[in-house]
Design a protein around this motif. Structure first.
Motif, PDB file in Angstrom:
ATOM      1  N   LEU A  68       0.828  -1.211   0.000  1.00  0.00           N
ATOM      2  CA  LEU A  68       0.000   0.000   0.000  1.00  0.00           C
ATOM      3  C   LEU A  68       0.862   1.260   0.000  1.00  0.00           C
ATOM      4  O   LEU A  68       0.541   2.245  -0.671  1.00  0.00           O
ATOM      5  CB  LEU A  68      -0.949  -0.005   1.200  1.00  0.00           C
ATOM      6  N   ASN A  69       1.964   1.230   0.737  1.00  0.00           N
ATOM      7  CA  ASN A  69       2.868   2.383   0.738  1.00  0.00           C
ATOM      8  C   ASN A  69       3.455   2.624  -0.648  1.00  0.00           C
ATOM      9  O   ASN A  69       3.574   3.774  -1.092  1.00  0.00           O
ATOM     10  CB  ASN A  69       3.996   2.188   1.758  1.00  0.00           C
ATOM     11  N   GLN A  70       3.817   1.557  -1.342  1.00  0.00           N
ATOM     12  CA  GLN A  70       4.351   1.707  -2.697  1.00  0.00           C
ATOM     13  C   GLN A  70       3.297   2.275  -3.639  1.00  0.00           C
ATOM     14  O   GLN A  70       3.590   3.152  -4.464  1.00  0.00           O
ATOM     15  CB  GLN A  70       4.859   0.357  -3.218  1.00  0.00           C
ATOM     16  N   ILE A  71       2.074   1.796  -3.510  1.00  0.00           N
ATOM     17  CA  ILE A  71       0.985   2.305  -4.353  1.00  0.00           C
ATOM     18  C   ILE A  71       0.715   3.774  -4.030  1.00  0.00           C
ATOM     19  O   ILE A  71       0.537   4.609  -4.933  1.00  0.00           O
ATOM     20  CB  ILE A  71      -0.289   1.453  -4.177  1.00  0.00           C
ATOM     21  N   ALA A  72       0.689   4.106  -2.753  1.00  0.00           N
ATOM     22  CA  ALA A  72       0.449   5.498  -2.363  1.00  0.00           C
ATOM     23  C   ALA A  72       1.557   6.401  -2.894  1.00  0.00           C
ATOM     24  O   ALA A  72       1.294   7.514  -3.364  1.00  0.00           O
ATOM     25  CB  ALA A  72       0.359   5.599  -0.839  1.00  0.00           C
ATOM     26  N   ARG A  73       2.812   5.934  -2.825  1.00  0.00           N
ATOM     27  CA  ARG A  73       3.933   6.715  -3.354  1.00  0.00           C
ATOM     28  C   ARG A  73       3.742   6.946  -4.854  1.00  0.00           C
ATOM     29  O   ARG A  73       3.961   8.041  -5.367  1.00  0.00           O
ATOM     30  CB  ARG A  73       5.251   5.995  -3.082  1.00  0.00           C
ATOM     31  N   TRP A  74       3.308   5.907  -5.581  1.00  0.00           N
ATOM     32  CA  TRP A  74       3.087   6.039  -7.017  1.00  0.00           C
ATOM     33  C   TRP A  74       1.998   7.070  -7.301  1.00  0.00           C
ATOM     34  O   TRP A  74       2.148   7.913  -8.181  1.00  0.00           O
ATOM     35  CB  TRP A  74       2.685   4.682  -7.613  1.00  0.00           C
ATOM     36  N   THR A  75       0.890   6.991  -6.545  1.00  0.00           N
ATOM     37  CA  THR A  75      -0.200   7.943  -6.805  1.00  0.00           C
ATOM     38  C   THR A  75       0.222   9.373  -6.492  1.00  0.00           C
ATOM     39  O   THR A  75      -0.187  10.299  -7.178  1.00  0.00           O
ATOM     40  CB  THR A  75      -1.461   7.592  -5.987  1.00  0.00           C
ATOM     41  N   ASN A  76       1.064   9.555  -5.465  1.00  0.00           N
ATOM     42  CA  ASN A  76       1.544  10.905  -5.163  1.00  0.00           C
ATOM     43  C   ASN A  76       2.485  11.421  -6.247  1.00  0.00           C
ATOM     44  O   ASN A  76       2.522  12.618  -6.529  1.00  0.00           O
ATOM     45  CB  ASN A  76       2.242  10.941  -3.802  1.00  0.00           C
ATOM     46  N   THR A  77       3.215  10.528  -6.880  1.00  0.00           N
ATOM     47  CA  THR A  77       4.131  10.914  -7.950  1.00  0.00           C
ATOM     48  C   THR A  77       3.381  11.209  -9.238  1.00  0.00           C
ATOM     49  O   THR A  77       3.747  12.095  -9.992  1.00  0.00           O
ATOM     50  CB  THR A  77       5.161   9.781  -8.205  1.00  0.00           C
ATOM     51  N   HIS A  78       2.313  10.487  -9.512  1.00  0.00           N
ATOM     52  CA  HIS A  78       1.570  10.598 -10.779  1.00  0.00           C
ATOM     53  C   HIS A  78       0.165  11.147 -10.538  1.00  0.00           C
ATOM     54  O   HIS A  78      -0.814  10.594 -11.017  1.00  0.00           O
ATOM     55  CB  HIS A  78       1.492   9.229 -11.466  1.00  0.00           C
ATOM     56  N   LYS A  79       0.075  12.233  -9.821  1.00  0.00           N
ATOM     57  CA  LYS A  79      -1.241  12.791  -9.466  1.00  0.00           C
ATOM     58  C   LYS A  79      -2.056  13.202 -10.685  1.00  0.00           C
ATOM     59  O   LYS A  79      -3.282  13.198 -10.646  1.00  0.00           O
ATOM     60  CB  LYS A  79      -1.059  13.998  -8.543  1.00  0.00           C
ATOM     61  N   GLU A  80      -1.383  13.575 -11.765  1.00  0.00           N
ATOM     62  CA  GLU A  80      -2.117  14.052 -12.927  1.00  0.00           C
ATOM     63  C   GLU A  80      -2.703  12.919 -13.765  1.00  0.00           C
ATOM     64  O   GLU A  80      -3.615  13.133 -14.553  1.00  0.00           O
ATOM     65  CB  GLU A  80      -1.213  14.922 -13.809  1.00  0.00           C
ATOM     66  N   ALA A  81      -2.210  11.729 -13.602  1.00  0.00           N
ATOM     67  CA  ALA A  81      -2.678  10.601 -14.410  1.00  0.00           C
ATOM     68  C   ALA A  81      -4.062  10.161 -13.954  1.00  0.00           C
ATOM     69  O   ALA A  81      -4.337  10.057 -12.766  1.00  0.00           O
ATOM     70  CB  ALA A  81      -1.700   9.433 -14.313  1.00  0.00           C
ATOM     71  N   ILE A  82      -4.956   9.894 -14.906  1.00  0.00           N
ATOM     72  CA  ILE A  82      -6.314   9.474 -14.586  1.00  0.00           C
ATOM     73  C   ILE A  82      -6.312   8.136 -13.853  1.00  0.00           C
ATOM     74  O   ILE A  82      -7.175   7.863 -13.032  1.00  0.00           O
ATOM     75  CB  ILE A  82      -7.194   9.423 -15.858  1.00  0.00           C
ATOM     76  N   GLU A  83      -5.278   7.293 -14.128  1.00  0.00           N
ATOM     77  CA  GLU A  83      -5.198   6.003 -13.442  1.00  0.00           C
ATOM     78  C   GLU A  83      -5.041   6.192 -11.939  1.00  0.00           C
ATOM     79  O   GLU A  83      -5.455   5.349 -11.151  1.00  0.00           O
ATOM     80  CB  GLU A  83      -4.038   5.171 -13.981  1.00  0.00           C
ATOM     81  N   ALA A  84      -4.439   7.283 -11.546  1.00  0.00           N
ATOM     82  CA  ALA A  84      -4.228   7.546 -10.120  1.00  0.00           C
ATOM     83  C   ALA A  84      -5.566   7.632  -9.392  1.00  0.00           C
ATOM     84  O   ALA A  84      -5.699   7.156  -8.265  1.00  0.00           O
ATOM     85  CB  ALA A  84      -3.418   8.819  -9.920  1.00  0.00           C
ATOM     86  N   VAL A  85      -6.565   8.223 -10.023  1.00  0.00           N
ATOM     87  CA  VAL A  85      -7.886   8.334  -9.406  1.00  0.00           C
ATOM     88  C   VAL A  85      -8.455   6.941  -9.148  1.00  0.00           C
ATOM     89  O   VAL A  85      -9.010   6.665  -8.080  1.00  0.00           O
ATOM     90  CB  VAL A  85      -8.837   9.167 -10.300  1.00  0.00           C
ATOM     91  N   GLU A  86      -8.278   6.077 -10.117  1.00  0.00           N
ATOM     92  CA  GLU A  86      -8.764   4.708  -9.964  1.00  0.00           C
ATOM     93  C   GLU A  86      -8.020   3.983  -8.839  1.00  0.00           C
ATOM     94  O   GLU A  86      -8.629   3.292  -8.023  1.00  0.00           O
ATOM     95  CB  GLU A  86      -8.558   3.952 -11.282  1.00  0.00           C
ATOM     96  N   VAL A  87      -6.721   4.160  -8.791  1.00  0.00           N
ATOM     97  CA  VAL A  87      -5.912   3.512  -7.756  1.00  0.00           C
ATOM     98  C   VAL A  87      -6.317   4.033  -6.380  1.00  0.00           C
ATOM     99  O   VAL A  87      -6.476   3.271  -5.433  1.00  0.00           O
ATOM    100  CB  VAL A  87      -4.400   3.736  -8.013  1.00  0.00           C
ATOM    101  N   ILE A  88      -6.511   5.339  -6.269  1.00  0.00           N
ATOM    102  CA  ILE A  88      -6.910   5.931  -4.990  1.00  0.00           C
ATOM    103  C   ILE A  88      -8.259   5.376  -4.546  1.00  0.00           C
ATOM    104  O   ILE A  88      -8.459   5.063  -3.377  1.00  0.00           O
ATOM    105  CB  ILE A  88      -6.929   7.474  -5.075  1.00  0.00           C
TER     106      ILE A  88
END
Length: 112
Positions: A68-88
């Protein structure tokens, strides 16, 4: 001493531990014997098999937390990507599911 309590249980302790236990008992308005009986009565114990289940459960939760920490780090790095919304959204779902877990309801809890 209660009439039914004629047996002694001896425990080795340091002077500091003994003093701390007596202080805790006094602050609770109890004798040291009453404090110990209450504490032991609330102690949760496991058989060796159940202890291994708990260790494995802890390891698995640690792995999940790391992922989960790795996923959260990825979403914080790629906030502009639409996939981030799905991951969140999935992370929120996982967080809610983990929040509903109650170790007291596990099958192993019945054996304690």
């Amino acid at each position: 001493m209660s009439a039914g309590r004629a047996v002694w249980v001896k425990v080795r302790a340091t002077e500091a531990e003994r003093a701390e236990w007596h202080a805790k008992a006094r602050s609770a308005g109890l004798t040291l014997s009453d404090l110990v009986r209450r504490a032991i009565g609330r102690a949760r114990t496991w058989t060796l098999a159940h202890a291994e289940v708990e260790r494995e459960r802890t390891r698995e939760l640690t792995r999940l937390g790391n992922n989960l920490n790795q996923i959260a780090r990825w979403t914080n790095t790629h906030k502009e990507a639409i996939e981030a919304v799905e991951v969140i959204a999935h992370l929120v779902s996982i967080d809610r599911a983990l929040g509903t877990l109650d170790p007291a309801e596990s099958p192993e809890a019945d054996a304690h």
